[in-house]
Write an enzyme that holds these catalytic residues in place. Structure first.
Site: not given
Ligand code: IMP
Length: 183
Positions: A47, A135, A163, A107, A156, A103-104, A169
């Site tokens: 979401k 990030k 969220d 990470d 974070f 994507e939002d 959100r």
């Molecule tokens: P990844 O698969 O490790 O790249 O994580 C990506 C997902 O982790 C994003 O789509 C978010 O849902 C969540 N995420 C990563 N960092 C944050 C943050 O700082 N705040 C909120 N959600 C995060």
């Protein structure tokens, strides 16, 4: 969880509504330059990317098709679980199409890597990924070809679709969540 106004839990604002608006409008134009001869399927990763997506598609002036996919790796915590939970597939038939994954935040990069691998099995014409936030210190995957709105340090953040445990959100800006809220 304190049931008062959500922004009392914010330590500092990283990007204001105005800064986000300006950057999203630039991203819409950059995407249009890449896809003006095509009708891409723009897929919002639910979401978290929903608010960014709603603004990005309106900053994109060409024809495009909406789609929504459900993937998560965070659960209700503040660090990646390292596992991908695939909840909702594309609605469009994406075979032979240009697909843009929206994507939002990236990470570790695991979610985007998972989606790119998935799309390899769907015989798409091309794949582009775009995330509002990057990030950059946390990547464990190679993500050189992707587009980003802003690079942020490993903190974070919430708001503008992002969220913590389902909350925050709806904040119109992106802010760092106070540690005391989740520790
Ligand atoms: P990844 O698969 O490790 O790249 O994580 C990506 C997902 O982790 C994003 O789509 C978010 O849902 C969540 N995420 C990563 N960092 C944050 C943050 O700082 N705040 C909120 N959600 C995060």
């Amino acid at each position: 969880m304190n049931i008062t106004t959500a922004d009392r839990d914010i330590e500092c604002i990283l990007y204001t509504e105005e800064e986000i608006k300006k950057r999203v409008s630039e991203l819409g134009e950059e995407l249009y330059d890449l896809y003006k001869d095509s009708v891409p399927v723009m897929a919002c990763v639910l979401k978290g990317a929903s608010v960014f997506y709603a603004d990005l598609v309106r900053a994109y002036k060409g024809h495009m098709l909406f789609d929504f996919i459900g993937v998560s790796s965070y659960g209700s915590g503040t660090t990646s679980s390292g596992r991908i939970n695939f909840k909702k597939d594309f609605d469009n038939d994406i075979k032979g199409k240009d697909v843009i994954i929206v994507e939002d935040i990236v990470d570790t990069g695991l979610t985007l890597k998972y989606l790119k691998e998935l799309l390899k099995t769907r015989e798409v014409k091309s794949v582009q990924t775009i995330a509002l936030l990057n990030k950059y210190e946390c990547h464990t995957e190679d993500l050189d070809t992707d587009m980003y709105g802003f690079r942020i340090e490993n903190r974070f953040v919430v708001g503008y679709g992002l969220d913590y445990a389902g909350y925050y959100r709806n904040l119109p800006y992106i802010g760092v969540l106070k540690k005391e809220v989740y520790s």
